[in-house]
Scaffold this active site. Structure first.
Site, mmCIF file in Angstrom:
data_model
loop_
_atom_site.group_PDB
_atom_site.id
_atom_site.type_symbol
_atom_site.label_atom_id
_atom_site.label_comp_id
_atom_site.label_asym_id
_atom_site.label_seq_id
_atom_site.Cartn_x
_atom_site.Cartn_y
_atom_site.Cartn_z
ATOM 1 N N TRP A 115 0.837 -1.208 0.000
ATOM 2 C CA TRP A 115 0.000 0.000 0.000
ATOM 3 C C TRP A 115 0.862 1.244 0.000
ATOM 4 O O TRP A 115 0.541 2.217 -0.681
ATOM 5 C CB TRP A 115 -0.977 -0.016 1.175
ATOM 6 N N ASP B 293 -1.622 6.568 6.513
ATOM 7 C CA ASP B 293 -2.654 5.665 6.005
ATOM 8 C C ASP B 293 -2.922 4.661 7.115
ATOM 9 O O ASP B 293 -2.112 3.775 7.376
ATOM 10 C CB ASP B 293 -2.151 4.958 4.739
ATOM 11 N N LYS C 121 -12.091 -2.031 6.765
ATOM 12 C CA LYS C 121 -11.308 -2.958 7.578
ATOM 13 C C LYS C 121 -11.740 -2.894 9.041
ATOM 14 O O LYS C 121 -12.098 -3.897 9.616
ATOM 15 C CB LYS C 121 -9.817 -2.656 7.454
HETATM 16 C C1 PLP Z 1 -7.040 -1.878 2.020
HETATM 17 C C2 PLP Z 1 -6.007 -0.840 2.132
HETATM 18 C C3 PLP Z 1 -5.921 0.219 1.217
HETATM 19 C C4 PLP Z 1 -6.823 0.332 0.003
HETATM 20 O O1 PLP Z 1 -8.091 0.651 0.394
HETATM 21 P P1 PLP Z 1 -9.279 0.914 -0.662
HETATM 22 O O2 PLP Z 1 -10.329 1.480 0.224
HETATM 23 O O3 PLP Z 1 -9.620 -0.405 -1.262
HETATM 24 O O4 PLP Z 1 -8.791 1.887 -1.663
HETATM 25 C C5 PLP Z 1 -4.949 1.179 1.420
HETATM 26 N N1 PLP Z 1 -4.111 1.110 2.457
HETATM 27 C C6 PLP Z 1 -4.166 0.108 3.356
HETATM 28 C C7 PLP Z 1 -3.208 0.080 4.489
HETATM 29 C C8 PLP Z 1 -5.120 -0.893 3.212
HETATM 30 O O5 PLP Z 1 -5.173 -1.893 4.105
#
Ligand code: PLP
Length: 362
Positions: free
Chosen positions: A103, A173, A197
């Site tokens: 990511w 993030d 998540k």
């Molecule tokens: C799942 C995830 C993403 C991507 O998320 P989307 O909502 O599908 O764009 C980005 N960063 C991390 C750390 C993730 O776990």
């Protein structure tokens, strides 16, 4: 089928049963509204109240001061890979990125389209099995911001302490570990998280942005890509994901009822400890991917000695009601995602299953 199985999926992921039941009960007609959350206007008084309560509850859970704005946007965390540099880079045209997994790499890819990216550290050479130490970071004191990924969903590593970025704004993030424990929000300039998540259903991205960061956004940006638009319109510039925000508000109330983020963390720590202990006590039968001091409490990644055994375990586990254990293709092996809503009993049952499997196939 009304029976629920254990959902170890990385995301969309398990939600609290109480939240699902409440949503189900109110799906036909939201109390006082006479219509479903799926039908109400995002400009209605009912929805005003839902979004206000979601914000108030998240603010109190995370201890967010009035120096920050809270947003519920769309486009996933992936759109933030672009929005962050588009909005925050302009003053310096360069930013630091710490690369700890897939990511982070995707975030770098988009930032490079906007300006100069300095990779302040990367653990890619070690297949992302650890988080870099503060001394390893080659930070530029003149960067527009420093970006990092607090929990690496795919590799199962997590920062257990925020990095020190000095006076440079810190951007995180936090898609896969937001709300799993109390953090010091004041250290951050911007935090973003895809909700699917640890907060709610897919379709909403939660953003905490410090007010001085909003000032950076240039008027020349596309309206929808400009944080200022969303701040000025309380996330209602266009039609938001009303259902997703509603579920997030229920999840926030569920965490408050449990006792807040310190109580949540205690449960998360207990759950992860149970599973890591099983791995560590297996005499090398199960091998954790992450180095011990970088282990994630949310995504627990491990391997067996052969791919055949891994396949066998996954198929027997699936048949026994443990779903979503297959690891991401970049690490292989297994991944147990045990977010806030994942029940402790499910971790205990998985451990019994793993011990039993080792006995039979050791
Ligand atoms: C799942 C995830 C993403 C991507 O998320 P989307 O909502 O599908 O764009 C980005 N960063 C991390 C750390 C993730 O776990």
């Amino acid at each position: 089928m009304t029976k629920r199985i254990y959902n170890f999926s990385a995301g969309p992921a398990v939600l609290p049963e109480e939240v699902l039941k409440e949503a189900q009960e109110n799906l036909f007609s939201l109390p006082g509204a006479g219509m479903s959350i799926l039908e109400i206007s995002h400009r209605s008084k009912t929805f005003d109240k839902i979004i206000a309560e979601a914000k108030a509850d998240l603010k109190s859970l995370l201890g967010i001061s009035n120096d920050y704005e809270l947003l519920f946007l769309q486009g996933g965390a992936s759109l933030q890979f672009s929005m962050v540099p588009l909005n925050l880079m302009p003053p310096k045209n360069k930013a630091d990125y710490i690369v700890t997994g897939s990511w982070s790499k995707k975030a770098v890819k988009e930032a490079k389209r906007v300006g100069i990216v300095n990779i302040a550290a990367s653990t890619e050479g070690e297949n992302f099995k650890r988080i870099p130490k503060q001394e390893e970071l080659k930070l530029d004191p003149d960067a527009a911001y420093v970006h990092f990924t607090s929990n690496n969903t795919i590799y199962g590593t997590e920062w257990h302490k925020e990095l020190e970025a000095g006076n440079v704004p810190l951007v995180c993030d936090a898609s896969s570990d937001i709300l799993h424990k109390k953090i010091d929000i004041n250290k951050y300039a911007l935090i973003y998280a895809g909700a699917q998540k640890n907060m709610g259903p897919s379709g909403v991205t939660f953003i905490i942005i410090r007010k001085d960061m909003v000032e950076r956004s240039l008027d020349s940006l596309h309206t929808m890509l400009n944080y200022k638009t969303h701040v000025e319109n309380n996330s209602l510039y266009n039609t938001p994901t009303t259902f997703g925000i509603y579920i997030i508000s229920l999840v926030a109330k569920w965490i408050k009822k449990l006792g807040g983020l310190d109580a949540m963390y205690k449960i998360n720590k207990e759950k992860a400890d149970i599973l890591y202990k099983c791995i560590d006590d297996s005499g090398g039968y199960y091998k954790g991917h992450a180095e011990k001091d970088s282990r994630s409490l949310m995504n627990i990644t491990f391997n067996l000695t052969t791919e055949e055994l891994e396949k066998k375990l996954i198929s027997e586990a699936t048949a026994a009601g443990f779903d979503g254990l297959k690891g991401h293709r970049s690490v292989g092996g297994l991944r147990a995602s045990i977010y806030n809503a994942f029940p402790k009993k499910g971790v205990e049952d998985l451990v019994s299953f793993m011990k039993d499997f080792q006995k039979k196939n050791g």
